[in-house]
Design a protein around this motif. Structure first.
Motif, PDB file in Angstrom:
ATOM      1  N   GLU A  24       0.411  -1.004  -0.169  1.00 37.79           N
ATOM      2  CA  GLU A  24      -0.061   0.258   0.135  1.00 37.79           C
ATOM      3  C   GLU A  24       1.106   1.251   0.107  1.00 37.79           C
ATOM      4  O   GLU A  24       1.681   1.189   0.710  1.00 37.79           O
ATOM      5  N   PRO A  25       1.010   1.763  -1.174  1.00 33.88           N
ATOM      6  CA  PRO A  25       1.758   3.661  -0.747  1.00 33.88           C
ATOM      7  C   PRO A  25       1.090   4.659   0.084  1.00 33.88           C
ATOM      8  O   PRO A  25       0.397   4.117   0.683  1.00 33.88           O
ATOM      9  N   VAL A  26       2.224   5.502   0.760  1.00 31.61           N
ATOM     10  CA  VAL A  26       1.921   6.145   1.061  1.00 31.61           C
ATOM     11  C   VAL A  26       1.076   7.871   0.597  1.00 31.61           C
ATOM     12  O   VAL A  26       1.744   7.870  -0.047  1.00 31.61           O
ATOM     13  N   ARG A  27      -0.114   7.964   1.041  1.00 33.17           N
ATOM     14  CA  ARG A  27      -0.019   9.327  -0.285  1.00 33.17           C
ATOM     15  C   ARG A  27      -0.014  10.265   0.240  1.00 33.17           C
ATOM     16  O   ARG A  27      -0.610   9.861   1.533  1.00 33.17           O
ATOM     17  N   VAL A  28      -0.012  11.152  -0.628  1.00 31.50           N
ATOM     18  CA  VAL A  28      -0.396  13.261  -0.158  1.00 31.50           C
ATOM     19  C   VAL A  28      -1.652  13.193   0.197  1.00 31.50           C
ATOM     20  O   VAL A  28      -2.640  12.928  -0.317  1.00 31.50           O
ATOM     21  N   PRO A  52       0.703   8.899  -5.217  1.00 36.70           N
ATOM     22  CA  PRO A  52       2.183   8.385  -3.731  1.00 36.70           C
ATOM     23  C   PRO A  52       2.775   9.323  -3.700  1.00 36.70           C
ATOM     24  O   PRO A  52       3.054  10.254  -4.430  1.00 36.70           O
ATOM     25  N   LEU A  53       3.072   9.274  -2.625  1.00 36.06           N
ATOM     26  CA  LEU A  53       4.551  10.685  -1.643  1.00 36.06           C
ATOM     27  C   LEU A  53       5.869   9.573  -2.786  1.00 36.06           C
ATOM     28  O   LEU A  53       6.676   9.694  -2.072  1.00 36.06           O
ATOM     29  N   ASP A  54       5.998  10.742  -4.135  1.00 35.49           N
ATOM     30  CA  ASP A  54       7.224  10.442  -4.854  1.00 35.49           C
ATOM     31  C   ASP A  54       7.830  11.570  -4.133  1.00 35.49           C
ATOM     32  O   ASP A  54       8.251  12.734  -4.316  1.00 35.49           O
ATOM     33  N   ARG A  55       8.875  10.791  -3.745  1.00 37.94           N
ATOM     34  CA  ARG A  55      10.042  11.982  -3.325  1.00 37.94           C
ATOM     35  C   ARG A  55      10.436  12.813  -4.686  1.00 37.94           C
ATOM     36  O   ARG A  55      10.976  13.696  -4.899  1.00 37.94           O
ATOM     37  N   SER A  68      -4.013   9.176   8.697  1.00 40.18           N
ATOM     38  CA  SER A  68      -3.905   7.819   8.615  1.00 40.18           C
ATOM     39  C   SER A  68      -2.704   7.273   8.748  1.00 40.18           C
ATOM     40  O   SER A  68      -1.709   8.399   7.924  1.00 40.18           O
ATOM     41  N   ASP A  69      -2.451   5.899   8.528  1.00 39.03           N
ATOM     42  CA  ASP A  69      -0.935   5.822   8.596  1.00 39.03           C
ATOM     43  C   ASP A  69       0.153   5.779   7.495  1.00 39.03           C
ATOM     44  O   ASP A  69       1.280   6.462   7.426  1.00 39.03           O
ATOM     45  N   HIS A  70      -0.931   5.501   6.622  1.00 36.65           N
ATOM     46  CA  HIS A  70      -0.741   5.596   5.582  1.00 36.65           C
ATOM     47  C   HIS A  70      -0.929   6.924   4.382  1.00 36.65           C
ATOM     48  O   HIS A  70      -1.354   6.975   2.484  1.00 36.65           O
ATOM     49  N   GLN A  71      -0.958   8.311   5.113  1.00 40.50           N
ATOM     50  CA  GLN A  71      -1.209   9.231   4.775  1.00 40.50           C
ATOM     51  C   GLN A  71      -0.645  11.145   5.565  1.00 40.50           C
ATOM     52  O   GLN A  71      -0.147  10.194   6.122  1.00 40.50           O
ATOM     53  N   ARG A  72       0.141  12.220   4.321  1.00 40.97           N
ATOM     54  CA  ARG A  72       1.428  12.531   4.823  1.00 40.97           C
ATOM     55  C   ARG A  72       0.596  13.807   4.903  1.00 40.97           C
ATOM     56  O   ARG A  72       0.017  14.102   3.128  1.00 40.97           O
TER      57      ARG A  72
END
Length: 634
Positions: free
Chosen positions: A116-120, A150-153, A186-190
Motif C-alpha cells: 500500500e502506498p503512502v499518499r499525499v 503516492p508520496l513520490d520523492r 492515517s498511517d498511510h497519509q501525509r
C-alpha cells in the motif's frame, strides 16, 4: 535465515555455477528479464535503474551476461526505487531463473509485491503571499505533487524547485523553500508543508560583459531581456541566454547573477560570450521521392558591417526547384522586436502541372511578440506578425499534357495563356500579411502544443501589376503526447483565392491549388488531387481544404512508426468547402530520427480513387503511393 532467503541463495548459487562453467563463452547470457506484480510503475522504469538487463534479440545486437553481485544489488535497488516513489512496503517476494538445456542462457522473472502506498493528503503553503494571486493559485494547482498521489520523492523535490523558481521570478533571488512531511489522518497519509523565506525584494543591477571582441557591447546588451533597475526575474536571465544564441554570433553564451553570498538588493549580472566565426557555409545533399536528388549550399555573414546584420546567398538544385536567392536581414528595425528582411531571387519551379520562373524581390518586416509568464504559468507562445511587399516578374507554362488536351483549349484562352504554347507572363505586385503562433518546444519533432498560421495576400489594384486577386489561407497543427511512446498529431488547412474583376485572367495559373504528395493526401502523388479536365488531367482549383492525423509511436531507439489518415479536396469555385466531397487515404509509415530530423517513408492507400484521373499520360495505374523524404509530414 528464513526459507525464502535459503531458496534465493540456492538459486543464485545455481546460476553462479553455470556462469563458472561457461567462462569460455563469456558467461550465462540473459535472454529475458521481466517482472510480475508491477502496477504503480512500468517495467521500463524499473529496468532503467538496474544493472541486469536482457540481451538484444537481434543477432548482432549487444549481449548481456548474468552477474550475481549485480543481481543481488538490483534486488535492493528495486526496494529503494519503490520507496522513493511512495511505496515503503514494496518487497521482492521471489524470482524465477530458468536455465536452458545447455546452461548457457537464463531467463529471469522477478516477483514484486508493491504494498500500500503512502499518499499525499494535502499540500499546504506558507510564506508565498508576496506572489501575485494568479501565480500563487497556479503554483498550488500546477505542482508536480498533488493530493491523492503516492508520496513520490522526485515529484516532491520538483515541487519544491517549482515553488523556489516562482519566487526567484518575482524579485526574490535569495528565497528558500523548506519541505515539511507531517502525519496525516492515517498511517498511510501525509501532509506536505512548503514554507518559503522570500528574503529581500531585489532588482537588476549593473551588467558586466566579457569575451566579446568584434561584437560590440551594444549588440550584446540589446539581446538581453532585462535592464538595470527592473525587478529581478530568473526567467529573464534564461531568456537572455537563449536570445544571445539567436543571431549565431556566439559559440558560447552564459548569463549569471553575481555576489549571491552578499545578497545585494541590486543584483549585478555577468554576461560571458565566446565569439564564433561570422562567415558560415552550410552544404547539404538529400533525396526524396518527389524532389529526387537535392543539392543546396548556403553562405552567410552574420555580422555584416557590424550590428548583427546578416547577408547571405543560397543556391539550390533539385527536380522540383532550382535557383539562386540573396538575403539581407536588419535586426532591431525601429524597435527591439522588429526585423527587416530583403530578398532577391531568380528561381525556377518545376511542378507536375506547370513550370514557373520568378525573378524579383521581397521586403518583409516581422514583429516578434514578447514571451512572458514564469516557471509555473509557463511562457507565452512564440507569436509573430509580418508584412511583405512582393514584386516579381513571373513566366510560366502549363504541362505538355494539358497543352495537348483539346478539351482544355478554351480554358487556356480564358486564363490568358497562349493556346499554342500554354505560356503566360506578368508582374506580380502584392502585399501579404502573415501571422503565426507556436507553442511547441520543437517543431521538427513536436510532442505537445499547437501551431496556428494565417496568410492574407492581395495583388494588383493600387499596387499595379498584371494580376488582381486576394487570397486567404489558414493552417492549424496540434500535438498531444499519450504516455511516453505515443504522440497524436493533427493538421488542418483551408484556403481560397478570388479575383478582383475578371474571375479568370486576374488569377495566374500558378496560384491555383493542388493537393497530393508527401505532405498531404499521401494516397496520391504530388499535384494529383484537383478538379480535372475533360480528358482527366488535374488543372487546379480556387478553394481547398485538407486534414491529416497521425498516431506516432516510438518503437526502438531512433526507430518509430506512424499510422495516418488524410482527407481533403480542391474545388473550382471560390470559397467552396464541401465536406461531403472529400478524398481520403490511409496508411502506415516508418520514421528514423537523425540530427536534421526524421527520415520518413510512407505508403498511402486511396479509400476513394478519382475516376478518370490521368497520371503520366494514362489512367492512374494504382490506388496507392510511396513517399520518401526527410522531416515529418507536418
Amino acid at each position: 535465515m528464513s526459507s525464502r532467503q535459503l531458496i534465493r541463495a540456492f538459486l543464485l548459487c545455481v546460476i553462479a555455477l553455470a556462469v563458472a562453467s561457461c567462462k569460455e563463452d563469456g558467461g550465462v547470457k540473459v535472454t529475458s528479464f521481466s517482472f510480475n506484480g508491477t502496477k504503480a510503475v512500468t517495467p521500463g522504469q524499473l529496468k532503467s535503474v538496474l544493472a541486469t538487463s536482457a540481451s538484444s534479440k537481434i543477432p548482432w545486437g549487444q549481449k548481456h551476461y548474468f552477474s550475481r553481485d549485480q543481481f543481488e544489488a538490483d534486488l535492493k535497488r528495486i526496494v529503494a526505487f519503490y520507496k522513493d516513489r511512495g511505496y515503503p512496503d514494496a518487497r521482492v517476494t521471489s524470482f524465477d531463473a530458468k536455465l536452458n538445456d545447455t546452461q548457457t542462457a537464463v531467463s529471469i522473472t522477478v516477483n514484486i509485491s508493491e504494498g500500500e502506498p503512502v499518499r499525499v493528503e494535502r499540500v499546504t503553503f506558507s510564506g508565498f503571499e508576496p506572489l501575485p494571486e494568479q501565480h500563487r493559485n497556479a503554483l498550488e494547482n500546477e505542482l508536480p505533487l498533488k493530493a491523492g498521489q503516492p508520496l513520490d520523492r522526485a515529484r516532491l523535490q520538483a515541487s519544491r524547485e517549482a515553488a523556489l523558481d516562482e519566487l526567484k521570478d518575482h524579485g526574490y533571488p535569495y528565497a528558500s523553500v523548506r519541505i515539511g512531511d507531517n502525519p496525516g489522518s492515517s498511517d498511510h497519509q501525509r501532509v506536505i508543508a512548503l514554507t518559503a523565506d522570500t528574503g529581500p525584494l531585489s532588482r537588476f543591477g549593473p551588467v558586466e560583459i566579457n569575451g566579446n571582441a568584434s561584437v560590440s557591447d551594444r549588440i550584446v546588451r540589446r539581446q538581453l531581456t532585462y535592464r538595470p533597475g527592473q525587478l529581478f526575474r530568473q526567467s529573464a536571465l534564461q531568456e537572455s541566454q537563449r536570445k544571445l544564441y539567436g543571431p549565431e554570433l556566439f559559440d558560447f553564451a552564459n548569463v549569471e547573477p553575481l555576489r549571491a553570498d552578499d545578497k545585494p538588493v541590486d543584483v549585478p549580472t555577468r554576461v560571458t560570450v565566446t565569439e564564433g566565426k561570422h562567415r558560415k557555409v552550410n552544404f547539404g545533399i538529400g533525396y526524396g521521392s518527389e524532389e529526387k536528388a537535392r543539392v543546396q549550399i548556403d553562405w552567410r555573414h552574420v555580422n555584416f558591417f557590424g550590428g548583427a546584420r546578416t547577408v547571405g546567398i543560397q543556391a539550390r538544385y533539385s527536380a522540383l526547384d532550382k535557383g539562386v536567392r540573396l538575403n539581407f536581414k536588419e535586426p532591431y528595425f525601429f524597435g527591439p522586436r522588429n526585423d527587416l528582411t530583403l530578398t532577391g531571387q531568380s528561381w525556377h519551379t518545376d511542378e507536375p502541372a506547370f513550370t514557373l520562373d520568378s525573378n524579383g524581390g521581397r521586403a518583409t518586416v516581422t514583429r516578434r511578440f514578447r514571451r512572458t509568464g514564469g516557471p509555473v504559468l509557463g511562457s507565452r507562445p512564440n507569436s509573430t506578425l509580418s508584412l511583405t511587399y512582393i514584386n516579381e516578374y513571373e513566366t510560366y507554362a502549363i504541362s505538355n499534357e494539358a497543352l495537348n488536351d483539346p478539351t482544355f483549349r478554351d480554358d487556356l484562352i480564358a486564363l490568358g495563356l497562349d493556346p499554342r504554347t500554354g505560356t503566360g507572363r506578368g508582374t506580380r505586385s502584392a502585399i501579404a500579411i502573415d501571422g503565426g503562433r507556436n507553442t511547441t518546444n520543437n517543431l521538427l519533432e513536436a510532442k505537445r502544443g499547437y501551431v496556428a498560421a494565417v496568410h492574407l495576400e492581395q495583388a494588383g489594384q493600387w499596387l499595379a501589376g498584371t494580376w488582381d486577386y486576394y487570397e486567404l489561407t489558414t493552417e492549424g497543427r496540434i500535438f498531444r503526447s499519450i504516455g511516453d511512446r505515443l504522440v497524436l498529431a493533427g493538421q488542418a488547412r483551408l484556403g481560397s483565392i478570388d479575383a478582383i474583376g475578371d474571375p479568370e485572367i486576374k488569377i495566374p495559373f500558378f496560384k491555383r491549388y493542388f493537393l497530393g504528395g508527401a505532405t498531404n493526401l499521401r494516397g496520391w502523388g504530388r499535384y494529383e488531387v484537383s478538379p480535372i479536365s475533360g480528358s482527366g488531367l488535374p488543372i487546379g482549383g480556387f478553394s481547398f481544404m485538407n486534414f491529416s492525423t497521425e498516431l506516432r509511436a516510438s518503437l526502438w531507439r531512433n526507430l518509430g512508426a506512424v499510422i495516418f489518415l488524410d482527407g481533403g479536396n480542391v474545388w473550382d469555385s471560390r470559397w467552396k468547402f464541401d465536406v461531403s466531397d472529400m478524398r481520403y487515404d490511409i496508411g502506415p509509415g516508418l520514421r528514423y530520427q537523425t540530427p536534421i530530423g526524421p527520415i520518413r517513408a510512407d505508403v498511402g492507400f486511396q479509400l476513394n480513387p478519382i475516376p478518370g484521373l490521368i497520371v503520366n499520360g494514362k489512367e492512374q495505374p494504382r490506388a496507392y503511393r510511396f513517399h520518401f523524404s526527410i522531416g515529418q509530414a507536418f
